[in-house]
Design an enzyme around this catalytic site. Structure first.
Site, short mmCIF file in Angstrom:
data_model
loop_
_atom_site.label_atom_id
_atom_site.label_comp_id
_atom_site.label_asym_id
_atom_site.label_seq_id
_atom_site.Cartn_x
_atom_site.Cartn_y
_atom_site.Cartn_z
N PRO A 2 -88.67 -23.28 -27.70
CA PRO A 2 -89.43 -22.39 -28.56
C PRO A 2 -90.93 -22.55 -28.42
O PRO A 2 -91.50 -23.53 -28.86
CB PRO A 2 -88.99 -22.82 -29.95
CG PRO A 2 -88.53 -24.23 -29.78
CD PRO A 2 -88.51 -24.56 -28.35
N GLU A 3 -91.55 -21.55 -27.87
CA GLU A 3 -93.00 -21.45 -27.91
C GLU A 3 -93.30 -20.22 -28.76
O GLU A 3 -92.38 -19.63 -29.32
CB GLU A 3 -93.57 -21.32 -26.49
CG GLU A 3 -93.25 -22.54 -25.63
CD GLU A 3 -93.81 -22.46 -24.22
OE1 GLU A 3 -94.91 -21.92 -24.06
OE2 GLU A 3 -93.13 -22.92 -23.29
N ARG A 117 -81.31 -31.86 -29.08
CA ARG A 117 -82.13 -33.05 -28.81
C ARG A 117 -82.75 -33.67 -30.06
O ARG A 117 -83.40 -34.71 -29.96
CB ARG A 117 -83.22 -32.71 -27.79
CG ARG A 117 -82.64 -32.55 -26.41
CD ARG A 117 -83.73 -32.26 -25.41
NE ARG A 117 -84.51 -33.42 -25.10
CZ ARG A 117 -85.52 -33.42 -24.24
NH1 ARG A 117 -85.85 -32.32 -23.62
NH2 ARG A 117 -86.20 -34.51 -24.00
N ARG A 156 -116.47 -28.82 -24.20
CA ARG A 156 -115.25 -29.51 -23.81
C ARG A 156 -115.29 -29.78 -22.32
O ARG A 156 -115.85 -29.02 -21.56
CB ARG A 156 -114.03 -28.63 -24.10
CG ARG A 156 -113.86 -28.29 -25.55
CD ARG A 156 -113.27 -29.46 -26.24
NE ARG A 156 -112.54 -29.07 -27.43
CZ ARG A 156 -111.44 -29.70 -27.82
NH1 ARG A 156 -110.96 -30.68 -27.12
NH2 ARG A 156 -110.85 -29.34 -28.93
#
Length: 275
Positions: A2-3, A117, A156
């Site tokens: 699931p993203e 899992r 960044r």
DNA sequence: CACGAGACCTGTTCGC
DNA sequence: TGCGAACAGGTCTCGT
């Protein structure tokens, strides 16, 4: 599985119903079955059991990779982890092998959280921000502009892919959509963020959003036995296509490991030196 | 601040 | 056929 796109599709299915299950809105919770209490992140399983009884599901939403269920007094949040999936089934249907957590409604339907899992987690909190507060912006929201991305990148200096998967930087991007978005943007996963030109930031913005939208349009990606119903796995351009020809230039797709995750890219279309 | 390694879990697939 | 290794959609914590 699931993203962002998969979670979005699951949320839509729960909110609006599907061909074989009703919408969850308005359903009242009768009790829960916690076959693996480790699923419950917060509060303790016994408190969770007590507090959730009698609550009504008022809405189903998504934030990042979390499913958000506003209830009368609390908000329930579910993170599906790596192998989680949700389904709505009648109480008399056969339970699945990995359905460790089940929420029973008063009308004989139930919400089943399957998770082979056991990386998924369930939260029941007064203030959803206590769980969601650290998440970065929604990449598909109207306010997430290329300029917004540029300003978040400023200062960044990290490899691109790990930054994209950092949920505090952007919410909802995982391994598949990072690879697919970077391919669309023509950017190498190890490219340093401080070396990006303005034009490349725009490509990144477009590529990531296009990949996420394509995922949603095709109902998400279904790989292996986990999440069912999606079709995006048939439209991957690089993910799990190691050795196969790039759709743009025919060069063999390469697999490397970045931040301990399998990473797929075209060495010709996504050059580390920016071409 | 950035990054890598290890931990948390279990199932499937692949090579020998 | 069996067995170990590698690999899998995620995230947290700890050490450098």
């Amino acid at each position: 599985m699931p993203e962002l796109p998969e979670v979005e599709c699951i949320a839509q299915g729960l909110r609006c119903g599907t061909h074989d299950s009703p919408p969850l809105l308005g359903k009242r919770i009768a009790r829960v079955s916690l076959r693996w209490p480790g699923h419950i992140a917060q509060p303790s399983p016994s408190t969770f059991r007590r507090r959730i009884r009698g609550q009504t599901i008022l809405d189903v939403r998504r934030r990042g990779k979390y499913l958000v269920f506003p209830l009368d007094e609390y908000t329930m949040l579910i993170h599906l982890g790596m192998s989680g999936d949700l389904s709505v089934a009648p109480s008399d249907s056969a339970p699945g092998r990995f359905e460790h957590t089940v929420i029973f409604f008063e009308d004989q339907w139930e919400l089943r959280f399957s998770d082979a899992r056991k990386f998924g987690r369930v939260f029941l909190v007064r203030d959803p921000q206590s769980v969601l507060g650290k998440l970065g912006p929604e990449p598909l929201s109207k306010s997430f502009t290329a300029k917004e991305l540029a300003s978040r990148l400023a200062g960044r200096r990290r490899a691109l892919k790990p930054l994209l998967m950092d949920q505090r930087f952007i919410a909802g991007v995982g391994n598949i959509y990072a690879d697919e978005g970077l391919f669309r943007a023509g950017l190498h996963p190890l490219r340093r963020t401080d070396s990006l030109q303005e034009e490349e930031i725009r490509s990144l913005w477009k590529g990531m959003r296009a990949a996420l939208r394509a995922g949603i349009r095709h109902s998400g990606a279904s790989i292996d036995w986990v999440y069912r119903g999606g079709g995006f796995q048939n439209r991957f351009r690089v993910y799990q296509r190691t050795g196969e020809p790039c759709f743009k230039c025919k060069t063999a797709i390469q697999r490397i490991v970045v931040a301990q995750r399998g990473t797929h890219f075209c060495p010709q279309c996504q050059r580390e030196d920016g071409k």
